[in-house]
Design an enzyme around this catalytic site. Structure first.
Site, PDB file in Angstrom:
ATOM      1  N   HIS A   1     -14.954 -41.540  17.925  1.00  0.00           N
ATOM      2  CA  HIS A   1     -13.804 -40.767  18.408  1.00  0.00           C
ATOM      3  C   HIS A   1     -13.265 -41.408  19.699  1.00  0.00           C
ATOM      4  CE1 HIS A   1     -15.234 -37.630  15.674  1.00  0.00           C
ATOM      5  NE2 HIS A   1     -14.187 -36.887  15.959  1.00  0.00           N
TER       6      HIS A   1
ATOM      7  N   GLU B   1      -5.011   3.420   8.521  1.00  0.00           N
ATOM      8  CA  GLU B   1      -4.099   2.645   7.675  1.00  0.00           C
ATOM      9  C   GLU B   1      -2.654   3.126   7.898  1.00  0.00           C
ATOM     10  OE1 GLU B   1      -4.662   3.521   3.575  1.00  0.00           O
ATOM     11  OE2 GLU B   1      -3.527   1.769   2.859  1.00  0.00           O
ATOM     12  N   HIS B   2      -2.438   4.433   7.742  1.00  0.00           N
ATOM     13  CA  HIS B   2      -1.114   5.031   7.962  1.00  0.00           C
ATOM     14  C   HIS B   2      -1.201   5.959   9.160  1.00  0.00           C
ATOM     15  CE1 HIS B   2      -1.440   4.454   3.510  1.00  0.00           C
ATOM     16  NE2 HIS B   2      -0.255   3.906   3.666  1.00  0.00           N
TER      17      HIS B   2
ATOM     18  N   GLN C   1      -1.622  11.780   0.917  1.00  0.00           N
ATOM     19  CA  GLN C   1      -2.746  10.839   0.959  1.00  0.00           C
ATOM     20  C   GLN C   1      -3.894  11.357   0.120  1.00  0.00           C
ATOM     21  OE1 GLN C   1      -3.641   7.492   1.302  1.00  0.00           O
ATOM     22  NE2 GLN C   1      -1.975   7.965   2.687  1.00  0.00           N
TER      23      GLN C   1
ATOM     24  N   ASP D   1       5.946   4.154   1.771  1.00  0.00           N
ATOM     25  CA  ASP D   1       5.176   3.698   0.608  1.00  0.00           C
ATOM     26  C   ASP D   1       6.073   3.046  -0.439  1.00  0.00           C
ATOM     27  OD1 ASP D   1       2.800   4.605   1.590  1.00  0.00           O
ATOM     28  OD2 ASP D   1       2.795   6.474   0.446  1.00  0.00           O
TER      29      ASP D   1
ATOM     30  N   HIS E   1      -4.301  10.704  -3.690  1.00  0.00           N
ATOM     31  CA  HIS E   1      -4.652   9.393  -4.252  1.00  0.00           C
ATOM     32  C   HIS E   1      -5.999   9.430  -4.958  1.00  0.00           C
ATOM     33  CE1 HIS E   1      -1.584   6.485  -3.400  1.00  0.00           C
ATOM     34  NE2 HIS E   1      -1.430   6.948  -2.172  1.00  0.00           N
TER      35      HIS E   1
END
Lengths: 445, 445
Positions: free
Chosen positions: A433, A340-341, A272, A374, A275
């Site tokens: 209505h 996220e992960h 991670q 991934d 990145h």
């Protein structure tokens, strides 16, 4: 071992038992998606120019920002032949890997379609039919980043769910700074079967897809990650078209019970961190000895990593190794982060999984490295970041479909529903209505 | 008949056969959700004040905009007893209507949960488990408009799907201008079972829900319609929390084959027009004689409507009666409009339904007036407007859930997936991703 020992990696170490844990934990989590006024202003101008001047504006911004001079936007379109040529030019191993990954991603998303993407209806006792019709979007745009973070896997992860949903046309945009095309991205576009592809990027590409130009067709929805300009542009065109989400930096949280080889966990944290410097890697573990082993593995392994500088900056700036009282507490903290992960690197992953309520993707057991997910396990790698897993979901087939309610009231049903609707409508002061319901009654109420 | 004939209602009449149809049609459809810079600026300030000053800012804006002075935000909270008292004070018919509508809405959304809202998983041949876990949001905020458009039915339509999804806590906000509480809105909140309710509204209420204050809990998602300030505030907090959609003016499109009593269709057009002057009512029909009958019905019925001024302004400003060559062409035009409400007022509704690809809700057959769907048929009345049905869906159980991918790779599976992941990761220059996969291999590649 190198002659000169490197500086230790200064990852934040916390314990939930320390008195100031809460403040220190908040500091680790702090990340602010502050909007940058200068970017906002610039993006507003770019979108306005693309809306009013179309192709001419796209060409001008592409020349200015990507350094690509083209006679027309048509000249920036990639032909099917070019995509195929790129596919033919990569190695046989790469071709096989792309095709194998694509097949698994397709298979997973087909299951998703069956599980939650089909039309349904039922009939009431009075003959009234109710349900929902699920249909694919007509045309979508997928944004694929170029430059330093060009990810062919993202092409698969965006285009394949759209295909499985039955989207009619998939328009890919990818910037090619200084004209450099990434062969694997083009090959992935070939494998994923995009309908058309343009070498444009940034806010101008988002504007072209949202508004349409003479050359770039207007789409119904835009998905895919991008830089701050792309994110700001997507937020601005939201409503005119659909968008998937606004992504922040990527994150991994590893819940470890101390049974996974420490090197594996260290490398997962690296995966991670590599990145970018804002990416976040956190380890939660109730075993202090194991945390020390992971830290030792970090020190031992980091110098072998080509991206060691990015990894170090990320781990020192945003990483954390957190000692918890037990696995239950680790799960509770994980729910506060909504990562996220989320790797459950445990001998009993299925014991902890039911306790985990917020996460983009949950990776269970020591063999499930995030990186397998991934690329090729099957589930999507476009996931909610920055705690948005509290309310949003992985990219999926459902992002490329929409639903229409179906209501077919029988004459008998109208007699039952009419009075209820009329009473509520009169209560809201909406007499038309009420009367529309009353007109369908055999005898007035 | 009144002594003085009223002015005819000047609804736009078009025919698809006229040479300038396309331009005239575009003019009818034109509606621009231009953002108002003054509103944007004001909303940004309000949100910033609520974020930094919390309750104090909420109190100040509530005093200024709603004319409600309160000692604390706690004093603006409605107790369960107040909601029950409101329910007890409405008429028995209203109580029965609310409960009957709630029961039908609940039943429909329970079907929706079963059809598309459950967790699923499958196991590969190598023992790898893949799937998705579906969980409810922890806490949501529902915005209920007050003042001139206070709709108790909207309370049911927002709160019930959240309940069915299993949301832990539902926080309702509703402005009470000059302290006026709408008894039906309070009664609906009682029937729908909201967890807490505050008499606050506007951008300040959205800010309180998104950021949380000492008194108002921070939520994960905000749903429900509101005015321009509410819409701008929702757009701004999107990302920090989830939002449902940004609603534009309401619309109805009636596809008629000439078999429904013209009065019914006229009243259905009124029922949309009476919402507000920007609401849009369009009739598409291949039978010129029938269109004339509907127009005559409009003239005959309008003076009986209490909201006739709003109806006239809406029909004259944005309405249209469009003659088509046939029903197939009417369906094609409907798809271009992608209406919020689509009535197929035909003797053969199921013949045309398969041709209709974009609509929030499809009302099939003469007995299915939109108003039955608005209140009590069961499906949700919060629907995508302004053509956004091309890419978005009715509010539903799925809006109150989120998904987490589940991935459990077996040791055998890691041997198959590892090489694929590693090849793709090396291709992307992400060596830690590759090595994390390789560490799980029994023998190196």
């Amino acid at each position: 071992m190198s002659a000169q020992a490197s500086t230790p990696v200064a990852v934040t170490r916390l314990s939930t038992a320390q008195p100031d844990f809460e403040a220190a934990f908040q500091k680790v989590l702090h990340w602010s998606a502050e909007t940058d006024d200068a970017i906002e202003q610039r993006v507003a101008e770019i979108l306005a120019a693309v809306r009013t001047q179309g192709d001419a504006a796209v060409l001008e911004f592409t020349a200015r920002f990507d350094g690509v001079q083209a006679a027309s936007v048509a000249a920036l379109e990639l032909t099917r032949e070019e995509l195929k040529a790129a596919f033919d030019a990569i190695t046989p191993e790469q071709r096989a890997a792309l095709e194998s990954a694509a097949a698994r991603v397709r298979s997973y998303h087909e299951r998703q379609l069956q599980a939650c993407g089909l039309s349904w209806q039922y009939t009431d006792a009075d003959g009234t039919v109710l349900g929902q019709k699920v249909t694919p979007l007509d045309r979508v745009g997928i944004y694929v980043p170029g430059g330093k973070a060009a990810y062919p896997s993202s092409v698969l992860m965006n285009a394949i769910p759209a295909h499985v949903a039955g989207v009619g046309e998939i328009i890919m945009v990818v910037p090619t700074p200084r004209g450099e095309k990434n062969p694997l991205v083009l090959a992935a576009a070939y494998v994923a079967g995009v309908s058309r592809a343009f070498c444009i990027g940034g806010a101008q590409a988002v504007g072209a897809l949202a508004h349409g130009t003479a050359t770039v067709p207007k789409v119904d929805k835009i998905t895919g990650p991008g830089n701050a300009y792309v994110a700001a542009a997507k937020r601005r065109v939201f409503g005119l078209v659909g968008i998937d989400m606004i992504a922040g930096p990527s994150e991994i949280l590893v819940l470890a019970d101390g049974t996974t080889p420490p090197d594996w966990v260290a490398m997962d944290l690296f995966s991670q961190a590599e990145h970018d410097e804002l990416a976040q890697s956190i380890l939660l573990c109730p075993d202090a000895g194991y945390i020390a082993q992971v830290q030792a593995a970090i020190e031992r392994l980091i110098d072998g990593m080509p991206r060691k500088d990015v990894i170090r900056a990320s781990l020192e700036g945003r990483g954390a190794l957190i000692l918890t009282r037990d696995m239950e507490e680790a799960c509770a903290i994980s729910n506060r982060i909504a990562p996220e992960h989320l790797e459950v690197s445990s001998a009993e992953p299925n014991r902890w999984e039911p306790l985990l309520r917020h996460a983009g993707a949950i990776f269970l057991g020591a063999y499930t490295s995030e990186s397998l997910g991934d690329y090729c396990a099957g589930p999507n790698h476009v996931l909610p970041t920055s705690g948005t897993a509290r309310f949003s979901s992985p990219l999926g087939v459902y992002d490329f479909q929409k639903r229409s309610s179906l209501i077919q009231v029988s004459e008998a049903g109208a007699q039952i529903l009419g009075p209820t609707a009329a009473i509520l409508a009169y209560g809201e002061g909406l007499q038309a209505h009420a009367q529309a319901a009353e007109f369908r009654l055999r005898k007035p109420i």
